[in-house]
Design an enzyme around this catalytic site. Structure first.
Site, short mmCIF file in Angstrom:
data_model
loop_
_atom_site.label_atom_id
_atom_site.label_comp_id
_atom_site.label_asym_id
_atom_site.label_seq_id
_atom_site.Cartn_x
_atom_site.Cartn_y
_atom_site.Cartn_z
N GLY A 148 -23.73 108.13 24.77
CA GLY A 148 -24.64 106.72 24.55
C GLY A 148 -25.17 106.62 23.14
O GLY A 148 -25.60 105.46 22.95
N GLU A 169 -23.05 105.09 21.31
CA GLU A 169 -22.84 103.60 21.55
C GLU A 169 -23.84 102.92 21.19
O GLU A 169 -23.61 101.57 20.80
CB GLU A 169 -22.78 103.65 23.14
CG GLU A 169 -21.19 104.25 23.60
CD GLU A 169 -21.18 104.51 25.02
OE1 GLU A 169 -22.04 105.15 25.68
OE2 GLU A 169 -20.08 103.93 25.71
N GLU A 196 -17.93 112.23 26.54
CA GLU A 196 -18.15 112.22 27.95
C GLU A 196 -17.16 112.85 28.65
O GLU A 196 -17.25 113.42 29.60
CB GLU A 196 -18.24 110.69 28.10
CG GLU A 196 -19.63 109.91 27.68
CD GLU A 196 -19.79 109.56 26.30
OE1 GLU A 196 -18.73 109.92 25.55
OE2 GLU A 196 -20.57 108.84 26.01
N1 CAA Z 1 -29.12 114.78 28.90
C1 CAA Z 1 -30.23 115.71 29.53
N2 CAA Z 1 -30.38 116.89 28.94
C2 CAA Z 1 -29.75 117.13 27.71
C3 CAA Z 1 -28.58 116.31 27.37
C4 CAA Z 1 -28.51 115.11 27.78
N3 CAA Z 1 -27.60 114.40 27.58
N4 CAA Z 1 -28.36 116.93 26.28
C5 CAA Z 1 -28.94 118.34 26.01
N5 CAA Z 1 -29.81 118.14 26.87
C6 CAA Z 1 -30.90 119.16 27.21
C7 CAA Z 1 -30.27 120.67 27.40
O1 CAA Z 1 -29.74 120.73 28.95
C8 CAA Z 1 -31.22 121.51 27.11
O2 CAA Z 1 -32.12 121.77 27.77
P1 CAA Z 1 -32.81 123.07 28.25
O3 CAA Z 1 -33.56 123.56 26.84
O4 CAA Z 1 -33.98 122.94 29.16
O5 CAA Z 1 -32.06 124.07 28.51
C9 CAA Z 1 -31.74 121.11 25.83
O6 CAA Z 1 -31.43 119.44 26.07
C10 CAA Z 1 -31.27 121.56 24.29
O7 CAA Z 1 -29.74 121.33 24.56
P2 CAA Z 1 -28.87 122.55 23.76
O8 CAA Z 1 -29.44 123.90 24.47
O9 CAA Z 1 -27.59 122.09 24.32
O10 CAA Z 1 -29.21 122.39 22.37
P3 CAA Z 1 -28.13 122.45 21.38
O11 CAA Z 1 -29.03 122.26 19.94
O12 CAA Z 1 -27.19 123.54 21.33
O13 CAA Z 1 -27.14 121.08 21.17
C11 CAA Z 1 -26.29 118.97 22.04
C12 CAA Z 1 -27.54 119.82 21.17
C13 CAA Z 1 -25.37 118.98 20.77
C14 CAA Z 1 -27.07 117.48 21.75
C15 CAA Z 1 -25.83 119.45 23.14
O14 CAA Z 1 -26.98 119.65 23.97
C16 CAA Z 1 -24.93 118.57 23.71
O15 CAA Z 1 -23.76 118.61 23.44
N6 CAA Z 1 -25.38 117.54 24.53
C17 CAA Z 1 -24.64 116.90 25.49
C18 CAA Z 1 -24.28 115.49 24.87
C19 CAA Z 1 -23.34 114.55 25.44
O16 CAA Z 1 -22.57 114.93 26.23
N7 CAA Z 1 -23.71 113.28 25.47
C20 CAA Z 1 -23.15 112.50 26.21
C21 CAA Z 1 -24.05 112.13 27.40
S1 CAA Z 1 -23.08 111.01 28.62
C22 CAA Z 1 -23.13 109.54 27.98
O17 CAA Z 1 -23.86 109.46 27.15
C23 CAA Z 1 -22.70 108.62 28.88
C24 CAA Z 1 -22.70 107.12 28.41
O18 CAA Z 1 -21.58 106.53 27.99
C25 CAA Z 1 -23.89 106.48 28.67
#
Ligand code: CAA
Length: 698
Positions: A101, A104, A124
């Protein structure tokens, strides 16, 4: 502090989003962002709006925790459409990881500038969903269908340079100051007379031609093989393909429909559970107080499959390694194995020759134990035998400093007993790597009775440096993974003796989504390993325990699996993958007769039910004994070390999804026939009674 702040600097409006830790787009962010944009759009003095999310990263995507819950806030797609429709220039100033997002939102802005450290992506698919806020439509418009599908199907993070050359961003800033970058860029655009540029109207990179159809067909073909069990990759391709034939607004509605189907899918639940489970694994009591010690030099004892794999994992993480082997021949063999692995990586263009040479310079091997005296950590990977291991630890106790951490790579043995032979057992720990150790992600960190918090913290730090997924385990026979494996393996032996074919069992397990069937796993690991364990345990076996002799009959013939070209399956250059060894069925028949068993027929469901029940059974016991601290740790072990499909979340999450009452009922039914093997675990009974699931223990 409010999640959204804004200020107006001359004719530029600056929006700052603050939602730590990763600026996920929660309901509060969506409400605040939409309101702010709507207000700013009415201010005629403003010529451009800059969207930033200072601190750690630009928006890293939707707030995953909200998926599947009813949330009272506008959907992100609506906000993206609003941003794009503004008649003022909108700039997204990116840094860190604008993902999902987050990207996006950026793509709905009219222009994008990124700090040099930026990596963008639509990951995603890794969560079982598709980009549902216009991503499947806007990304192809910016970088073309080929790259967009590649990004969305792999979830990969694309660095700023590549994002620039492919058209996803418009400029790379000189530094990482996202606020200044955005404001300066917006000022420049205004000054040079640029106009709003809605991404939805960019058409030059997408067209519904024969060439595009062929390209999509190619992606479909790959997806049907690579992602055959998964739902969302196919939905992504559909959204892009169908979008080409629709106008933008219709394409967005179509994307939304597919997005909602993904959200409803149990695969989404499984994958999002895995995402959080792989972050919860490091939330353990020892890490709250323990201080990791700095590691530089590592010693590895043993140059076999595990020793060489662990050495490479350590060298890849930048550690200097000394390996101890018994004689020159063994040293040469270990060196040759390591060299050939790196040579292969060079051949496959994964590393350069220079990198290989640099890594090999970090490695040396000797027969002389005393060379270990300056090491910070020793990992023992010798033959799986308590006396042999103790002998090694006695030597280490004499040679190494009292602060040197002493780790055993044992996969079953009692780490307390190993620790008992050294003067300072607080520095002894189990580090159970999985083969091939330079590749497999899982690392079981086995905390013995006297292991100190600092030692545990150091082990978790090491795992991070090695890019492993560590899971804390207490001491028991086989720790978390192999103990559960032993249970369901024996459960499957029972079934085979009762009449099921091992090949049918394997097929059911594979069809469920596991990487391999259990008998394939035995062939891969070597049947002799389990045979040795069975012999070791034989004196302690209760006389009423059911013992199936089929695997012993297989091993007695010297059929240890891949390494002997024969096991449950046949192996060789001209042999097809998964060719059953025909003599196995003969052995099964003979053994059924010998045991006086009239064979029954089993259908797929009966096999799968028992397989899952055995896993959950032992998982529950492991939780009651606090060998695993939470159910999600067991899931992480199985999805990272045993090929259990991530999209099913892991065995404990899967049990929650199908209902613990059903699992308990099956166990009760099995216990009528074999009460010793299947006594219903109390914790499972309690959870069912209280109408709770495993997730309530996470
Ligand atoms: N939502 C909620 N919490 C999230 C999050 C998200 N999208 N991404 C990360 N977090 C949280 C993690 O759970 C973690 O929480 P804790 O410290 O409580 O454990 C904290 O943020 C830090 O995350 P990481 O330990 O993973 O930190 P990092 O620096 O190693 O990595 C990151 C950061 C690259 C952003 C990684 O967290 C990541 O890949 N996150 C997911 C990103 C993702 O998949 N985004 C797409 C979401 S779906 C979407 O957006 C759908 C749409 O079309 C609207």
């Amino acid at each position: 502090m409010s999640v959204i702040k804004h200020k107006i600097i001359e004719e530029i409006a600056l929006i700052e989003i603050y939602n730590p830790p990763v600026n996920a787009i929660s309901a509060a962010v969506r409400v605040g962002l939409l309101e702010t944009i709507e207000n700013l759009s009415l201010n005629e003095k403003i010529r451009a709006i800059v969207i930033t999310a200072p601190e750690r990263t630009f928006l890293a995507g939707a707030d995953i925790k909200e998926f599947g819950k009813k949330v009272d806030a506008p959907i992100l797609g609506k906000i993206c459409d609003k941003i794009e429709s503004l008649n003022k220039i909108v700039v997204a100033s990116l840094h860190g990881t604008p993902l999902g997002g987050g990207l996006e939102v950026a793509m709905s802005a009219h222009y994008r500038i990124a700090a040099p450290n930026t990596k963008v992506g639509l990951p995603e698919v890794l969560l079982g969903i598709l980009p549902g806020a216009g991503g499947t439509q806007r990304l192809p418009r910016l970088c073309g269908v080929d790259m967009a599908l590649d990004m969305m199907l792999t979830g990969k993070h694309v660095p700023a340079k590549e994002a620039l050359s492919s058209g996803i961003i418009d400029e790379i800033a000189k530094n990482n100051n996202t606020i200044d970058n955005g404001i300066e860029y917006a000022k420049k655009l205004v000054k040079e007379g640029f106009r709003p540029r809605p991404t939805s109207q960019i058409q030059n990179k997408i067209s519904d031609t024969e060439e595009t159809s062929e390209l999509i067909l190619k992606f479909k073909d790959t997806a049907s093989k690579k992602y055959k069990n998964l739902f969302s990759p196919h939905a992504i391709i559909r959204s892009v393909e169908e979008g080409l034939k629709l106008d933008f607004a219709e394409a967005i509605l179509n994307e939304r429909k597919l997005f909602e189907e993904c959200i409803e899918s149990p695969q989404r639940q499984g994958l999002i559970h895995s995402f959080f489970a792989e972050r919860a694994n490091t939330k353990i009591p020892e890490l709250k107080e323990g201080k990791p010690i700095e590691l530089n030099k590592i010693g590895i004892i043993g140059g076999g499959t595990m020793g060489t794999g662990i050495s490479m994992a350590a060298m890849n993480a930048g550690f200097n390694v000394i390996m101890i082997e018994q004689n020159d021949e063994a040293i040469q063999k270990a060196k040759a194995k390591i060299t050939s692995t790196y040579d292969r990586s060079v051949k496959l263009n994964r590393i350069t020759t220079e990198q290989k040479n640099k890594t090999m310079d970090m490695f040396s091997a000797t027969t002389n134990f005393s060379e270990l005296k300056d090491r910070d950590l020793i990992i023992e990977a010798v033959f799986e035998n308590m006396d042999v291991k103790k002998e090694v630890f006695v030597k280490l106790n004499q040679i190494c400093s009292q602060d040197c951490i002493l780790a055993s790579n044992t996969s079953y043995l009692n780490v307390n007993e190993i620790a008992s032979v050294v003067d300072n057992p607080s520095r002894v720990i189990g580090l159970h790597f999985f083969s091939p150790a330079n590749i497999m992600k899982l690392l079981e960190v086995v905390v013995a009775e006297k292991t100190s918090k600092d030692t545990v913290s150091t082990a978790f730090n090491l795992a991070k440096q090695m890019r492993k997924v560590p899971v804390r385990s207490g001491v028991c026979d086989g720790f978390i993974g192999n103990r559960i494996l032993s249970k369901y393996l024996v459960g499957m032996y029972h079934m085979v003796e009762d009449g099921a074919s091992p090949f049918h069992v394997d097929k059911v397990i594979r069809d469920f989504g596991c990487a391999m069937g259990i008998f394939q796993v035995i062939d891969l690991a070597g049947g002799d390993i389990g045979w040795a364990t069975r012999k070791r345990k034989a004196p302690f076996r209760h006389k009423d325990d059911r013992y199936v002799q089929i695997p012993d009959r297989v091993c007695e013939r010297g059929w240890f699996g891949q390494k002997t070209s024969k096991g449950y399956y046949l192996y060789g250059e001209n042999v097809d993958f998964l060719t059953p060894n025909p003599e196995i069925e003969v052995i099964c028949e003979q053994e059924r007769k010998r045991a006086g068993i009239t064979p029954k027929k089993f259908d797929d469901k009966e096999i799968l039910d028992k397989y899952i029940a055995a896993m959950v059974y032992e998982g529950t016991k492991i939780l009651s004994e606090q060998i695993a601290l939470k159910p999600s740790d067991i899931d992480v072990v199985f999805t990272n070390g045993y090929g259990f499909p991530k999209w099913r979340g892991g065995p404990m999450k899967y049990a929650d999804m199908i209902g613990l009452d059903k699992i308990l009922k099956n166990i009760q039914k099995y216990s009528e026939e074999d009460p010793r093997f299947w006594t219903p675990p109390k914790l499972l009974e309690d959870l069912v009674k209280q109408n709770k699931n495993f997730d309530s223990l996470n």
